[in-house]
Motif scaffolding. Structure first.
Motif, PDB file in Angstrom:
ATOM      1  N   GLY A 104       0.808  -1.217   0.000  1.00  0.00           N
ATOM      2  CA  GLY A 104       0.000   0.000   0.000  1.00  0.00           C
ATOM      3  C   GLY A 104       0.838   1.262   0.000  1.00  0.00           C
ATOM      4  O   GLY A 104       2.061   1.245  -0.170  1.00  0.00           O
ATOM      5  N   GLU A 105       0.152   2.385   0.229  1.00  0.00           N
ATOM      6  CA  GLU A 105       0.811   3.699   0.184  1.00  0.00           C
ATOM      7  C   GLU A 105       0.845   4.386   1.545  1.00  0.00           C
ATOM      8  O   GLU A 105       1.455   5.433   1.690  1.00  0.00           O
ATOM      9  N   GLN A 106       0.188   3.805   2.544  1.00  0.00           N
ATOM     10  CA  GLN A 106       0.175   4.410   3.873  1.00  0.00           C
ATOM     11  C   GLN A 106       1.463   4.056   4.614  1.00  0.00           C
ATOM     12  O   GLN A 106       1.840   2.893   4.697  1.00  0.00           O
ATOM     13  N   ARG A 107       2.143   5.077   5.129  1.00  0.00           N
ATOM     14  CA  ARG A 107       3.365   4.859   5.901  1.00  0.00           C
ATOM     15  C   ARG A 107       3.281   5.666   7.191  1.00  0.00           C
ATOM     16  O   ARG A 107       2.736   6.774   7.218  1.00  0.00           O
ATOM     17  N   CYS A 108       3.864   5.105   8.244  1.00  0.00           N
ATOM     18  CA  CYS A 108       3.862   5.771   9.542  1.00  0.00           C
ATOM     19  C   CYS A 108       5.292   5.833  10.053  1.00  0.00           C
ATOM     20  O   CYS A 108       6.029   4.839  10.008  1.00  0.00           O
ATOM     21  N   TYR A 109       5.698   7.004  10.527  1.00  0.00           N
ATOM     22  CA  TYR A 109       7.055   7.210  11.041  1.00  0.00           C
ATOM     23  C   TYR A 109       6.996   7.504  12.531  1.00  0.00           C
ATOM     24  O   TYR A 109       6.168   8.310  12.986  1.00  0.00           O
ATOM     25  N   ARG A 110       7.854   6.845  13.271  1.00  0.00           N
ATOM     26  CA  ARG A 110       8.023   7.171  14.687  1.00  0.00           C
ATOM     27  C   ARG A 110       9.104   8.244  14.777  1.00  0.00           C
ATOM     28  O   ARG A 110      10.201   8.081  14.232  1.00  0.00           O
TER      29      ARG A 110
END
Length: 1499
Positions: free
Chosen positions: A631-637
């Motif tokens: 997919g295209e959803q990314r999450c950064y900490r």
């Protein structure tokens, strides 16, 4: 589309034009037709020396009154300075007895102009040094004309100029004529002006000074009036300033220049306070004058015009109370400062106790309750003026009565109360404030011009910024100044690379934000949440850690998506909130401020911890490939700044907005530009720890003491004997390398083979003795010292029977100065090597590293460079020497560019060690089988060690005992048979060259046996080193062990050192030596940090050697903001500062890069620079440049259609005529057969670089016959690189511009090896004083391009051959050259037609090619839209192989407004790239490049 840098620059264009008009954007036409030019021609111009009229003081008077003091004074001063008014007329004719006030002020103003332009000044005054003391006295008298000066009172503008000149003198203390005059003003004798009781108090505290004071009084029983005047000068100057300052009204108009004078005066005082030699006695005088208190009470501080004055006053207040002991120069700790504060408070309490019973509570209170401003105001608020005066008098702060010579003191109540409070209030700890400061800039800082000045700084005004000059007070002061400047420079860069306008934020109908554009470096935020706020550490107020999760949608092109997914740990991003008020579709106006248009609300920085995987865990960096997420959803900490978070939460409690609920843009920056936060953290961490610099370096770093104290000849541990390994090629090489030494060698000449051990007999033998006996020994040693070297040839220990066991050898015949540099680098201490272009700096560095590696096998060496490119060049040469590759380690991300299949990164080295271990264990297995030993001995390093001990060593010792019996055996065959029979490892060496024993004596045979055993022993030694890798199970632990224990030579960039310092220190990283390449290009602080990458051992730094190699005559570090570069001197490298201080240097003096003739264009800049012998012997240097009559030439380029240089945007200079001329010459060279990779095109401005690229693209870039040259770039970017043939465009026709910086000229002239062709306006550059040495040579040859028709590449013609004049072609102008190239091209095409296959041959060849079933019609390709694509992409599409005949070459007109979305050929990009993406990418690139180096002000 507009030019890429146009949008950014347009908003600043008006202000830029004003500043340029103020600075005087002088054109050549104006100059040549001006009255100044005519007067210069009559009186001082070097070009008309024979026709000069006699000297006339009236000329100076008239010029000063009419030109320097006129309405357009900045432009006129600029013009006079360019005409060499100071050098040729003012100073040669200055005599104190006859000099008028106008003459003095003319010299001062001309000198100040040179300082503003940052060109050399003091060399002018050094031509008549005997006049300088009188001139300096004249300057001082004019600063205080009412105190006995002969001339009329100076105007305020003149006094400001005099003050600026005085400040330049004090900031140039390395210049002898300045130092001799300036130090008299700030010596102990100036204490004559103190109040007697205050002076007695100070002398009582420092008995040493009382001794000097008595000696001074005894010497000057009746001092002369002139001497007394000097002693009172500084105090009188301060008194005069206070009178001016206190004359400024609280309201109403202020006289022009009054505020400017006050600001310049504070700048002068700050600079005096910031240097230990000037502050030592002056600080007491300043305190006695109470300047700070009176300035704080002045009306100017509270006026709007006094904002800068107030900031300067804060800086002065900080430096007057700085943590330093003025007597010893030692740094004071917080404890020391607290004790001094307590001492002041208790003195005050004692005075109050004695004088005022009503203040008994104050007198008996503990210090902590009464040392804040509120408490002091409460206690002293009730006292009247008389009471306050009694206390101040008791403390020796003011005289008892206002009478001569102290009538200038103030004794009013407001002043006395402020004096007592300011003097005794508790000082805020600078370190505490620093630790509570957020490191990321916020919206208040980034766009505040008062905090971060504009890029268009002219140098006319002062700023509240720290300066980096020669000396610093303490290491804390050194770090603090660098911290503040680095932070502000980083903030400026962030402002320059803002991407918000590209996002086009608009307000939607429901009030939300909608983005109409996009940016490569920014994305809308889909979600944001703070996920952790950890508890504060003990004693702190901020949270120990704040983490958040940022969600984005990567619906972008693949390569951009990859860039976002490759965000590394510790990369810095920015969280931005915009609340636009503009409705959807509103056009963005680049001329207006963008903050109101985009609705910018807040900016916060954050640091990436990592991208989260599908399970919400952080994806760790490592050798394993990253997981592919769907997919295209990314999450950064991310980590947030804890200090900023605390401030925001405090603001929220006070009713502010919660900024953490409104972020809607995530912005990243390019990794190379994004290290500021780590560097700032490193500096802050250094300031919080006790910086332990080696004692032999401490004073030199701060700029004090003997500059040569750290030279190896002055070091107590200088080594007497050195092994030079493969440095010398033969004995003759050795003899030539030490011309001033006598060589002693006991061996016959035939046996004097390298390598050599050298014993320097002029180095005293180190003996442990003390006291008188030590002094006696030193005297005896000095008497016995002789300039001789004992040479001891020695042999390398053979490492085995295989050919691969022979060590790699150096093949370079080093020059004597290179040998001296190598010797100095091998010795302990500080070594500075100045390496002009082409003198083999890298070869010297590599040889030093190799020699230290072999001489000191237990020491570790750290290599630091400015760029990855330089580090890789160095590393590739190291790999070619005799250094075991298991001891090499390359840190950082530039390792990928190494031209080797081997991986020298941390994980690469771990893999190498593990693979090597398996290989060695296989050899142990083979040895075990050869010896017939049973068991599993080759299973681990540990079992192999036992095998070696019990089986291998036992057999070897037995063999030694057996063979020793036969050492007297005379029969060689029998002896050889015994060796072959008894040697236990013969079977193991069955694959070695046979026979194994080839010697002719017992010693030779034994040496062969020992060599073979050494090969076996080395196997087990390496395995023992690798044993730790068996015990450590994870790759991370193994890589840490490799870094801390195994590697002996560790290489990294200065940026990596700054980024990873904390990590390296925590690992226990250790090193003994540092070698820095490109030292003159590294920022001061980035040079300093690598010294402290290890914790001290027993309170001492173990650093033994520091080798710095660089060239301060070439370009300095790049500072993008002109205010920091010019005013703060941030571009000065530590290398340059040490050279200015007089630290001994080794100046390499043999160049082997360029032809001797080309070298002459820049060799004048160096002390000594000769050509190496191969410059005269190799064929490539003997041969002429094909098609050219000269190997270098300056070609004059006139206006094309009435246009010379143009400036479509501020500082974005272009010159179409030069661009076309350069490209025409390049095409001519390609038509002759020059390889494209051997030609580079350079220019001095980014605008011209883009124009040349466009001209190349339109003219020949897609033409396979010509193509693109190796590089088209700026001179600044090309530093450190070279090519055979260089074409340079100087661009400017109205003003010299930043080529006036001689360092840039040296870089430009020294890039070519065989041919250099410079295109420019000759009449402009030849008159520039700083460039004359080069342009005198250039203008000796024809200023029209001279060609040799009929020549081809390569040519048989020699450079010494004379070509008949009738065979030469002189090109009149650019148009003629373009026509000539067109004709040559058409002729070439005609010649090629004969070699092309016919139509029938082509058809036959095509029929032989394999065809697929569906490929039946080549011509059926669907035409594609190519309007927005670069020409090289278009050509790739439109010309299928073999289908179209080559089109006739036609010159096309190039507009001076270039299409900037076609920067360079990039064939790898997708052909269906949307127009907007092409434009966005081009915009980003231009914005970055156009700010690489902002040019200095004209002339």
């Amino acid at each position: 589309m507009k030019r890429r840098s146009q949008t950014r620059a347009q908003t600043a264009k008006d202000s830029s034009n004003k500043s340029k008009e103020k600075a005087g954007a002088l054109t050549l036409d104006q100059f040549s037709s001006d009255v100044i030019w005519q007067v210069a021609s009559q009186y001082w111009s070097p070009d008309t020396k024979a026709e000069h009229l006699p000297y006339s003081a009236k000329v100076i008077e008239r010029i000063y009154n009419e030109e320097i003091g006129g309405t357009h004074r900045a432009r006129r001063i600029n013009m006079l300075e360019f005409s060499q008014y100071l050098e040729q007329y003012l100073w040669p004719n200055y005599k104190r007895e006859s000099a008028t006030h106008a003459h003095l002020m003319s010299i001062v103003i001309m000198a100040n102009e040179k300082f503003r332009e940052r060109v050399q000044v003091w060399n002018v005054f050094e031509e008549k040094p005997e006049q300088y003391p009188d001139f300096f006295r004249h300057v001082l008298e004019s600063c205080l004309p009412d105190k006995g000066a002969k001339e009329a009172r100076s105007t305020l503008r003149e006094r400001t100029a005099l003050l600026m000149f005085l400040n330049h003198c004090f900031n140039s203390m390395e210049i002898e004529i300045c130092r001799e005059q300036a130090k008299r003003l700030v010596s102990l004798s100036m204490w004559h002006c103190l109040q007697p009781r205050r002076r007695e108090q100070e002398l009582r505290e420092v008995p040493k000074w009382r001794k000097y004071w008595k000696r001074l009084l005894k010497k000057d029983k009746e001092p002369k009036a002139e001497v007394l005047w000097e002693r009172y000068f500084m105090q009188n100057l301060i008194i005069d300033f206070l009178d001016i300052l206190e004359s400024i009204p609280a309201e109403g108009e202020i006289k022009p220049g009054l505020v400017h004078y006050c600001e310049r005066f504070l700048e002068f005082i700050i600079d005096l306070e910031a240097l230990l030699p000037t502050r030592r006695f002056f600080n007491t005088v300043l305190d006695d004058c109470h300047l700070i208190v009176r300035a704080l009470l002045s009306p100017l501080v509270r006026r709007e015009e006094g904002k800068l004055f107030g900031q300067l006053l804060d800086m002065l207040k900080f430096y007057t109370r700085f943590e330093i002991n003025d007597v010893t120069g030692n740094s004071l700790t917080d404890h020391d400062m607290t004790q001094l504060h307590y001492k002041k408070i208790t003195s005050l309490q004692r005075a109050v106790f004695a004088k005022f019973p009503s203040l008994r509570v104050f007198a008996l209170s503990n210090v902590a309750t009464v040392d804040n401003r509120e408490s002091l105001e409460q206690h002293f608020g009730g006292l009247d003026g008389e009471g306050l005066k009694q206390i101040a008098t008791f403390l020796n702060l003011v005289p008892e009565e206002v009478a001569a010579p102290f009538e200038w003191h103030r004794l009013d109540e407001a002043f006395l109360r402020e004096l007592l409070i300011t003097r005794h209030e508790k000082r805020c700890s600078q370190l505490e404030a620093l630790n509570e400061m957020p490191l990321y800039p916020t919206e208040q800082v980034v766009w505040d011009e008062n905090v971060v000045p504009s890029e268009y700084y002219t140098g006319d005004s002062c700023l509240a910024l720290p300066k980096l000059n020669l000396q610093f007070l303490t290491l804390h002061d050194y770090l603090l100044r660098n911290f503040n400047l680095f932070r502000l420079e980083s903030t400026y860069e962030i402002r320059q690379t803002s991407r918000m306008p590209r996002m086009l934020p608009w307000q939607s109908e429901d009030g939300d934000v909608v983005f109409g554009g996009w940016a490569r470096m920014a994305l809308p935020i889909a979600s944001f949440a703070v996920v952790e706020v950890a508890k504060p550490h003990i004693g702190e107020k901020k949270p120990s850690r704040v983490r958040a999760d940022v969600g984005v949608t990567l619906s972008v092109r693949r390569e951009i998506k990859t860039e976002w997914e490759n965000l590394r740990k510790h990369d810095v991003c920015f969280l931005i909130t915009v609340k636009p008020t503009q409705p959807y579709g509103t056009k963005y106006n680049p001329r207006e401020p963008f903050i109101p248009q985009v609705g910018l609300v807040s900016v916060r920085g954050c640091e990436v911890e990592g991208m989260l995987d599908a399970n919400g865990r952080v994806v760790e960096d490592g050798p394993e490939p990253r997981p592919q997420l769907p997919g295209e959803q990314r999450c950064y900490r991310v980590w947030l700044d804890s200090n900023q978070y605390r401030l925001d939460m405090d603001d929220l409690q006070d009713g502010g907005d919660d900024v953490y609920e409104s972020f809607n843009i995530l912005m990243r920056r390019k990794p190379k530009e994004n290290n500021f936060k780590a560097v700032l953290e490193t500096i802050r961490h250094l300031m919080n720890t006790e910086c332990v610099v080696p004692p032999w370096l401490h004073d030199i770093l701060l700029g004090y003491g003997d500059p040569g104290a750290a030279h190896y000849s002055n070091m107590p541990n200088q080594e007497r004997s050195l092994e030079f390994n493969d440095t010398f090629l033969d004995y003759e090489h050795l003899k030539g390398s030490f011309p001033s030494y006598e060589l002693k060698c006991e061996l016959p000449e035939k046996s004097r083979l390298p390598p050599y051990r050298l014993i320097f007999e002029d180095v005293p033998v180190q003996k442990d003795s003390d006291g008188e006996e030590k002094e006696k020994n030193e005297q005896e040693l000095e008497a016995a010292v002789s300039k001789s070297i004992v040479v001891q040839p020695y042999k390398y220990e053979a490492r085995g029977p295989y050919p691969s066991d022979k060590p790699k050898q150096n093949t370079i015949r080093f020059t004597p100065t290179q040998i001296e540099a190598i010797r100095a680098g091998m010795q302990p201490g500080l070594t500075l090597v100045v390496g002009p272009p082409g003198t083999g700096k890298t070869d010297v560095a590599v040889q030093i590293i190799s020699n230290i590696y072999h001489n000191q096998p237990n020491q570790r060496t750290l290599i630091v460079t400015h760029s990855n490119q330089a580090l890789n060049q160095l590393f590739e040469k190291i790999m070619a020497l005799d250094i075991d590759e298991r001891h090499l380690l390359r840190l950082g991300h530039g390792e990928e560019a190494l031209e080797t299949e081997k991986d020298y990164s941390r994980y690469g080295r771990v893999n190498y060690v593990l693979a090597k271990r398996m290989d060695l264990l296989n050899q142990v297995q083979r040895l075990q089988e050869a010896l017939g030993v049973s068991g599993d001995n080759a299973y681990t390093c540990e079992t192999a060690g036992y095998f070696y001990l019990y089986n291998v060593m036992a057999r070897w010792e037995k063999f030694q005992d057996q063979i020793r019996i036969h050492q007297e055996e005379a029969d060689l065959d029998k002896l050889r048979a015994l060796f072959e029979k008894d040697f236990p490892f013969g079977k193991f060496f069955a694959d070695a060259p046979q026979p194994l024993f080839k010697g002719s004596t017992y010693e030779d045979l034994l040496a062969t046996a020992e060599s073979n055993f050494r090969y076996i022993s080395d196997i087990f030694t390496e395995l023992e080193e690798f044993r730790a890798f068996e015990l450590l199970r994870t790759g991370l632990d193994r890589s840490k062990y490799l870094l801390v224990k195994e590697a002996k030579i560790i290489a990294m960039t200065c940026t990596h050192a700054a980024l990873k310092r904390k990590e390296l220190v925590n690992l226990g990283f250790r090193y003994d030596n540092i070698l820095m390449e490109e030292s003159a290009q590294i920022l001061e602080i980035e040079t300093f940090i690598p010294l402290l990458l290890q914790n001290p051992l027993d309170g001492l730094n173990r650093l033994k050697r520091w080798i710095m190699i660089g060239d301060h005559h070439q370009l300095p570090p790049v500072i993008k903001n002109m205010a920091f570069q010019k005013y703060s001197n941030m571009e000065q490298s530590l290398f340059t500062r040490l050279v200015r201080l007089g630290v001994p240097t080794v100046d390499l003096d043999g160049q082997g890069r360029a032809r001797a003739s080309i070298c002459s264009l820049y060799k004048w800049r160096y002390k000594k620079l000769e050509d190496l012998q191969h410059i005269f012997e190799r064929d490539e240097y003997k041969q002429a440049n094909p098609g050219f009559a000269h190997d270098y030439q300056l070609i004059n380029v006139e206006d094309f259609k009435g246009v010379g240089e143009s400036e479509p945007n501020p500082y974005f200079y272009q010159n179409l005529a030069e661009a076309e001329y350069v490209v025409a010459v390049y095409m001519y060279m390609r038509l002759l057969g020059y390889p494209a990779e051997k030609v580079s095109i350079l220019t001095t401005y980014n605008g011209q670089k883009h124009l040349i690229r466009d001209v190349i693209g339109a003219r020949c870039g897609n033409n396979p016959l010509i193509g693109w040259p190796h590089k088209i770039t700026t001179v600044d970017k090309y530093q450190g690189q070279q090519n055979d043939y260089i074409l340079i465009s100087l661009v400017r026709t109205k003003a010299v511009g930043h080529l006036r910086d001689v360092r840039r000229l040296v870089v430009a002239m020294s890039r070519a090896r065989l041919g250099l062709y410079v295109f420019g306006r000759v009449s402009l550059f030849k008159n520039c004083l700083e460039l004359q040495n080069t342009f005198k040579l250039l203008t000796q040859r024809s200023l029209k391009l001279v060609l040799v028709p009929g020549d081809s590449y390569p040519t048989e013609r020699l450079s010494t051959d004379t070509v008949p004049a009738k065979s030469l072609k002189s090109v009149e102008n650019m148009s003629e050259m373009a026509q000539y190239v067109y004709e040559q091209y058409m002729a070439k095409m005609e010649d090629l037609k004969d070699t092309l296959p016919s139509e029938e041959e082509l058809r036959a060849m095509r029929n032989k090619l394999p065809h697929e079933d569906d490929d039946d019609d080549e011509g059926a390709a669907v035409p594609e839209e190519v309007a927005e694509e670069p020409p090289q992409k278009r050509a790739a599409k439109e010309a299928p192989a073999g289908k179209k005949a080559p089109e006739v070459f036609k010159p096309t007109p190039i507009l001076n407004e270039i299409a900037m979305d076609e920067p360079e050929p990039e064939p790898e990009k997708s052909q269906d790239q949307p127009q907007q993406e092409v434009q966005e990418e081009a915009f980003d690139k231009a914005r970055q490049e156009s700010s690489e180096k902002v040019p200095e002000a004209e002339f």
